[in-house]
Design a protein around this motif. Structure first.
Motif, PDB file in Angstrom:
ATOM      1  N   LEU A  90       0.798  -1.219   0.000  1.00  6.98           N
ATOM      2  CA  LEU A  90       0.000   0.000   0.000  1.00  6.98           C
ATOM      3  C   LEU A  90       0.833   1.272   0.000  1.00  6.98           C
ATOM      4  N   SER A  91       0.341   2.237  -0.746  1.00  5.75           N
ATOM      5  CA  SER A  91       0.858   3.598  -0.665  1.00  5.75           C
ATOM      6  C   SER A  91      -0.353   4.529  -0.639  1.00  5.75           C
ATOM      7  N   PHE A  92      -0.182   5.643   0.035  1.00  5.24           N
ATOM      8  CA  PHE A  92      -1.250   6.625   0.176  1.00  5.24           C
ATOM      9  C   PHE A  92      -0.753   7.949  -0.379  1.00  5.24           C
ATOM     10  N   ILE A  93      -1.559   8.536  -1.239  1.00  3.46           N
ATOM     11  CA  ILE A  93      -1.197   9.801  -1.870  1.00  3.46           C
ATOM     12  C   ILE A  93      -2.275  10.817  -1.514  1.00  3.46           C
ATOM     13  N   GLU A  94      -1.846  11.956  -1.041  1.00  5.08           N
ATOM     14  CA  GLU A  94      -2.776  13.055  -0.780  1.00  5.08           C
ATOM     15  C   GLU A  94      -2.314  14.239  -1.615  1.00  5.08           C
ATOM     16  N   ARG A  95      -3.102  14.564  -2.640  1.00  8.50           N
ATOM     17  CA  ARG A  95      -2.735  15.642  -3.549  1.00  8.50           C
ATOM     18  C   ARG A  95      -3.077  16.999  -2.947  1.00  8.50           C
ATOM     19  N   PRO A  96      -2.432  18.048  -3.429  1.00  6.79           N
ATOM     20  CA  PRO A  96      -2.706  19.401  -2.916  1.00  6.79           C
ATOM     21  C   PRO A  96      -4.167  19.831  -3.075  1.00  6.79           C
ATOM     22  N   ASP A  97      -4.860  19.258  -4.065  1.00  5.98           N
ATOM     23  CA  ASP A  97      -6.268  19.632  -4.282  1.00  5.98           C
ATOM     24  C   ASP A  97      -7.222  18.871  -3.363  1.00  5.98           C
ATOM     25  N   GLY A  98      -6.668  18.076  -2.419  1.00  6.81           N
ATOM     26  CA  GLY A  98      -7.504  17.367  -1.459  1.00  6.81           C
ATOM     27  C   GLY A  98      -7.878  15.956  -1.850  1.00  6.81           C
ATOM     28  N   VAL A  99      -7.536  15.536  -3.066  1.00  3.52           N
ATOM     29  CA  VAL A  99      -7.846  14.175  -3.509  1.00  3.52           C
ATOM     30  C   VAL A  99      -6.923  13.199  -2.784  1.00  3.52           C
ATOM     31  N   ARG A 100      -7.508  12.129  -2.248  1.00  2.88           N
ATOM     32  CA  ARG A 100      -6.742  11.094  -1.555  1.00  2.88           C
ATOM     33  C   ARG A 100      -6.818   9.801  -2.364  1.00  2.88           C
ATOM     34  N   ILE A 101      -5.669   9.174  -2.523  1.00  2.00           N
ATOM     35  CA  ILE A 101      -5.569   7.967  -3.348  1.00  2.00           C
ATOM     36  C   ILE A 101      -4.911   6.864  -2.540  1.00  2.00           C
ATOM     37  N   LEU A 102      -5.511   5.681  -2.571  1.00  2.37           N
ATOM     38  CA  LEU A 102      -4.900   4.484  -2.013  1.00  2.37           C
ATOM     39  C   LEU A 102      -4.458   3.632  -3.189  1.00  2.37           C
ATOM     40  N   ARG A 103      -3.205   3.260  -3.221  1.00  2.00           N
ATOM     41  CA  ARG A 103      -2.692   2.426  -4.307  1.00  2.00           C
ATOM     42  C   ARG A 103      -2.171   1.117  -3.721  1.00  2.00           C
ATOM     43  N   ASP A 104      -2.642   0.004  -4.272  1.00  4.98           N
ATOM     44  CA  ASP A 104      -2.147  -1.319  -3.895  1.00  4.98           C
ATOM     45  C   ASP A 104      -1.379  -1.862  -5.087  1.00  4.98           C
ATOM     46  N   SER A 105      -0.067  -1.952  -4.953  1.00  9.15           N
ATOM     47  CA  SER A 105       0.769  -2.490  -6.027  1.00  9.15           C
ATOM     48  C   SER A 105       1.302  -3.873  -5.645  1.00  9.15           C
ATOM     49  N   GLY A 106       0.580  -4.541  -4.762  1.00  5.99           N
ATOM     50  CA  GLY A 106       0.971  -5.870  -4.310  1.00  5.99           C
ATOM     51  C   GLY A 106       0.733  -6.928  -5.361  1.00  5.99           C
ATOM     52  N   GLU A 107       1.021  -8.163  -4.948  1.00  7.16           N
ATOM     53  CA  GLU A 107       0.915  -9.265  -5.897  1.00  7.16           C
ATOM     54  C   GLU A 107       0.835 -10.595  -5.151  1.00  7.16           C
ATOM     55  N   PRO A 108       0.264 -11.607  -5.809  1.00  5.21           N
ATOM     56  CA  PRO A 108       0.301 -12.952  -5.232  1.00  5.21           C
ATOM     57  C   PRO A 108       1.720 -13.493  -5.328  1.00  5.21           C
ATOM     58  N   VAL A 109       2.153 -14.189  -4.280  1.00  2.00           N
ATOM     59  CA  VAL A 109       3.515 -14.736  -4.286  1.00  2.00           C
ATOM     60  C   VAL A 109       3.545 -16.261  -4.264  1.00  2.00           C
ATOM     61  N   SER A 110       2.391 -16.887  -4.045  1.00  2.00           N
ATOM     62  CA  SER A 110       2.314 -18.345  -4.127  1.00  2.00           C
ATOM     63  C   SER A 110       0.875 -18.743  -4.425  1.00  2.00           C
ATOM     64  N   GLY A 111       0.692 -19.985  -4.784  1.00  2.00           N
ATOM     65  CA  GLY A 111      -0.660 -20.476  -5.067  1.00  2.00           C
ATOM     66  C   GLY A 111      -1.086 -20.189  -6.493  1.00  2.00           C
ATOM     67  N   PRO A 112      -2.323 -20.577  -6.820  1.00  2.00           N
ATOM     68  CA  PRO A 112      -2.800 -20.464  -8.203  1.00  2.00           C
ATOM     69  C   PRO A 112      -2.837 -19.026  -8.726  1.00  2.00           C
ATOM     70  N   LEU A 113      -3.092 -18.052  -7.878  1.00  2.00           N
ATOM     71  CA  LEU A 113      -3.157 -16.665  -8.348  1.00  2.00           C
ATOM     72  C   LEU A 113      -1.791 -16.152  -8.811  1.00  2.00           C
ATOM     73  N   SER A 114      -0.714 -16.708  -8.256  1.00  2.00           N
ATOM     74  CA  SER A 114       0.629 -16.268  -8.649  1.00  2.00           C
ATOM     75  C   SER A 114       0.931 -16.627 -10.110  1.00  2.00           C
ATOM     76  N   LYS A 115       0.250 -17.627 -10.635  1.00  2.00           N
ATOM     77  CA  LYS A 115       0.456 -18.025 -12.046  1.00  2.00           C
ATOM     78  C   LYS A 115      -0.091 -16.971 -12.992  1.00  2.00           C
ATOM     79  N   LEU A 116      -1.081 -16.202 -12.526  1.00  2.00           N
ATOM     80  CA  LEU A 116      -1.677 -15.158 -13.361  1.00  2.00           C
ATOM     81  C   LEU A 116      -0.878 -13.869 -13.328  1.00  2.00           C
ATOM     82  N   ALA A 117      -0.090 -13.669 -12.280  1.00  2.00           N
ATOM     83  CA  ALA A 117       0.611 -12.405 -12.083  1.00  2.00           C
ATOM     84  C   ALA A 117       1.880 -12.292 -12.909  1.00  2.00           C
ATOM     85  N   GLY A 118       2.378 -13.377 -13.458  1.00  2.00           N
ATOM     86  CA  GLY A 118       3.641 -13.384 -14.188  1.00  2.00           C
ATOM     87  C   GLY A 118       3.689 -12.413 -15.267  1.00  2.00           C
TER      88      GLY A 118
END
Length: 100
Positions: free
Chosen positions: A72-100
């Motif tokens: 997670l990262s959180f961005i708060e812009r000067p205009d008051g807009v707040r953004i949550l960004r998730d740049s995570g990923e699966p690291v094991s299991g069936p979902l990790s096969k899709l992330a490649g």
């Protein structure tokens, strides 16, 4: 790939921001189809902080989906807009096969 979700919620911006920063809300959104278990020694925090959060995912209470990093990262812009960004990923299991 970039996915952006935009919608209008019937609540004030501060309430929505608190919900986005809550691991409890995330777990409720996923349940009952997917269970999330924190892999951090102290469990889930009360409020998400920036950085990596490791979780184990399980479908229907019995089918392991593997480990996932919620980055997670959180961005708060000067205009008051707040953004949550998730740049995570699966690291094991069936979902990790899709992330490649």
């Amino acid at each position: 790939m970039r996915v952006m979700l935009k919608l209008v919620l019937d609540c004030d911006a501060d309430a929505a921001w608190r919900a986005l920063r809550s691991p409890t809300v995330l777990r409720e959104l996923y349940s009952p189809l997917i269970a999330l278990e924190s892999l951090d020694a102290t469990g889930f925090p009360t409020t998400w902080e920036p950085g990596d959060h490791r979780v184990m995912m399980e479908a229907a209470g019995a089918v392991p989906l593997g480990k996932q990093i919620i980055r997670l990262s959180f961005i708060e812009r000067p205009d008051g807009v707040r953004i949550l960004r998730d740049s995570g990923e699966p690291v094991s299991g069936p979902l990790s096969k899709l992330a490649g």
